[in-house]
Write an enzyme that holds these catalytic residues in place. Structure first.
Site, PDB file in Angstrom:
ATOM      1  N   HIS A 239      -2.836   2.369   8.294  1.00 54.26           N
ATOM      2  CA  HIS A 239      -3.955   1.586   7.759  1.00 54.26           C
ATOM      3  C   HIS A 239      -4.104   0.332   8.595  1.00 54.26           C
ATOM      4  O   HIS A 239      -3.125  -0.363   8.883  1.00 54.26           O
ATOM      5  CB  HIS A 239      -3.688   1.207   6.301  1.00 54.26           C
ATOM      6  CG  HIS A 239      -4.643   0.181   5.759  1.00 54.26           C
ATOM      7  ND1 HIS A 239      -6.010   0.356   5.763  1.00 54.26           N
ATOM      8  CD2 HIS A 239      -4.425  -1.049   5.215  1.00 54.26           C
ATOM      9  CE1 HIS A 239      -6.588  -0.709   5.234  1.00 54.26           C
ATOM     10  NE2 HIS A 239      -5.649  -1.578   4.906  1.00 54.26           N
TER      11      HIS A 239
ATOM     12  N   HIS B   6      -7.282  -2.857  10.049  1.00 56.79           N
ATOM     13  CA  HIS B   6      -8.579  -3.492   9.868  1.00 56.79           C
ATOM     14  C   HIS B   6      -9.359  -3.409  11.187  1.00 56.79           C
ATOM     15  O   HIS B   6      -9.560  -4.420  11.868  1.00 56.79           O
ATOM     16  CB  HIS B   6      -8.388  -4.941   9.421  1.00 56.79           C
ATOM     17  CG  HIS B   6      -7.616  -5.078   8.150  1.00 56.79           C
ATOM     18  ND1 HIS B   6      -7.048  -6.268   7.738  1.00 56.79           N
ATOM     19  CD2 HIS B   6      -7.301  -4.168   7.189  1.00 56.79           C
ATOM     20  CE1 HIS B   6      -6.427  -6.086   6.582  1.00 56.79           C
ATOM     21  NE2 HIS B   6      -6.562  -4.814   6.236  1.00 56.79           N
TER      22      HIS B   6
ATOM     23  N   HIS C  31     -13.228  -3.426   4.381  1.00 56.01           N
ATOM     24  CA  HIS C  31     -11.781  -3.660   4.376  1.00 56.01           C
ATOM     25  C   HIS C  31     -11.090  -3.051   5.593  1.00 56.01           C
ATOM     26  O   HIS C  31     -10.460  -3.756   6.358  1.00 56.01           O
ATOM     27  CB  HIS C  31     -11.180  -3.096   3.081  1.00 56.01           C
ATOM     28  CG  HIS C  31      -9.707  -3.315   2.931  1.00 56.01           C
ATOM     29  ND1 HIS C  31      -9.095  -3.489   1.716  1.00 56.01           N
ATOM     30  CD2 HIS C  31      -8.700  -3.379   3.836  1.00 56.01           C
ATOM     31  CE1 HIS C  31      -7.799  -3.659   1.884  1.00 56.01           C
ATOM     32  NE2 HIS C  31      -7.538  -3.590   3.168  1.00 56.01           N
TER      33      HIS C  31
ATOM     34  N   GLU D 163       0.819  -1.216   0.000  1.00 58.72           N
ATOM     35  CA  GLU D 163       0.000   0.000   0.000  1.00 58.72           C
ATOM     36  C   GLU D 163       0.853   1.268   0.000  1.00 58.72           C
ATOM     37  O   GLU D 163       0.348   2.361   0.275  1.00 58.72           O
ATOM     38  CB  GLU D 163      -0.944   0.014   1.212  1.00 58.72           C
ATOM     39  CG  GLU D 163      -1.929  -1.127   1.277  1.00 58.72           C
ATOM     40  CD  GLU D 163      -2.947  -1.138   0.139  1.00 58.72           C
ATOM     41  OE1 GLU D 163      -2.947  -0.192  -0.674  1.00 58.72           O
ATOM     42  OE2 GLU D 163      -3.716  -2.109   0.059  1.00 58.72           O
TER      43      GLU D 163
END
Length: 274
Positions: free
Chosen positions: A141, A143, A212, A117
């Site tokens: 980032h 989850h 996501h 990413e």
């Protein structure tokens, strides 16, 4: 010789990745984290650098990041293992003079590479540098479980999602008055999702990827972790509330306005108007 693994930035990455793993936000190799550094941060550790740093071109040039060092998590690496072997799971990279690629100065041993990413991170760093006058240095980032769950049951609209999170916990409007940006579902690890995320990062420090995870931005590792943690706590409350039959009462628009005035923040107008 000073050991880079004892530096504030490696130790900070170890704490953030370990805390995220313990929260349950980063199963397997899920999640990624990047921190923008200054040359002065890495200068004492040149003796730790690879003798022949590998060079990796970027998929698109990013001149705004030219000559900028970062510490990043690696592709396919597990957050739970960062504390066990920082050099295998983290890397210090430095973008070259024209922003066309970067050298891996330290870490990412055994031919490892930065997170898949990285385009989303670097593009988001560019936008947050501009949006915050260089104050924001971290892109995270993960989850986050309850935020993901809400993307299945709430309308995936910035105003709607933001308003629900503000109502789920009083501190939310104070912590993220700019609201939560939301993308359509997109294939991860692509320039396309990176560009879409960066576009939302022009306006929001939090961006949801439906079904996501979430992207967060902030000036420090603690601030960025805390931003996501605050939104996730509200999402957890909302999941419980919805499972108990929904809200019987909540924070009103007038109360949200008063909250913003008390703490000197300007709430996202579209969310406040609902």
């Amino acid at each position: 010789m000073q050991n880079i693994t004892q530096s504030w930035f490696v130790q900070g990455m170890i704490k953030a990745t370990t805390d995220a793993w313990l929260k349950g936000w980063d199963e397997r190799n899920g999640g990624n984290l990047t921190l923008r550094l200054d040359d002065a941060d890495i200068a004492p550790y040149h003796d730790n650098f690879h003798a022949q740093p590998r060079y990796i071109p970027l998929s698109q040039p990013m001149p705004l990041l030219a000559n900028t060092p970062f510490i990043v998590t690696g592709s396919g690496k597990f957050f739970r293992n960062v504390q066990l072997d920082p050099a295998a799971n983290l890397g210090v990279v430095k973008v070259d003079s024209d922003g066309a690629g970067y050298h891996i100065l330290w870490g990412l041993t055994h031919e490892a590479v930065p997170t898949s990413e990285l385009p989303a991170h670097f593009l988001s760093h560019c936008e947050r540098i501009k949006a915050t006058n260089g104050k924001d240095r971290v892109i995270m980032h993960c989850h986050a479980t309850n935020l993901i769950a809400l993307t299945y049951v709430l309308e995936n609209d910035t105003a709607v999602f933001t308003r629900q999170l503000w109502e789920g916990s009083t501190e939310c409007l104070v912590v993220f008055p700019d609201g939560v940006g939301i993308l359509p579902w997109m294939v991860p690890g692509t320039d396309e999702i990176g560009q879409a995320t960066a576009q939302e990062m022009q306006k929001h420090s939090l961006v949801l990827w439906p079904f996501h995870g979430v992207f967060g931005s902030g000036p420090t590792l603690d601030e960025t972790f805390g931003l996501i943690d605050t939104a996730e706590k509200s999402a957890q409350v909302l999941v419980k509330v919805y499972s108990m039959g929904g809200m019987k009462q909540t924070i009103s628009r007038e109360e949200l306005i008063a909250l913003g005035q008390r703490f000197g923040v300007t709430p996202l107008a579209s969310a406040l108007a609902l």
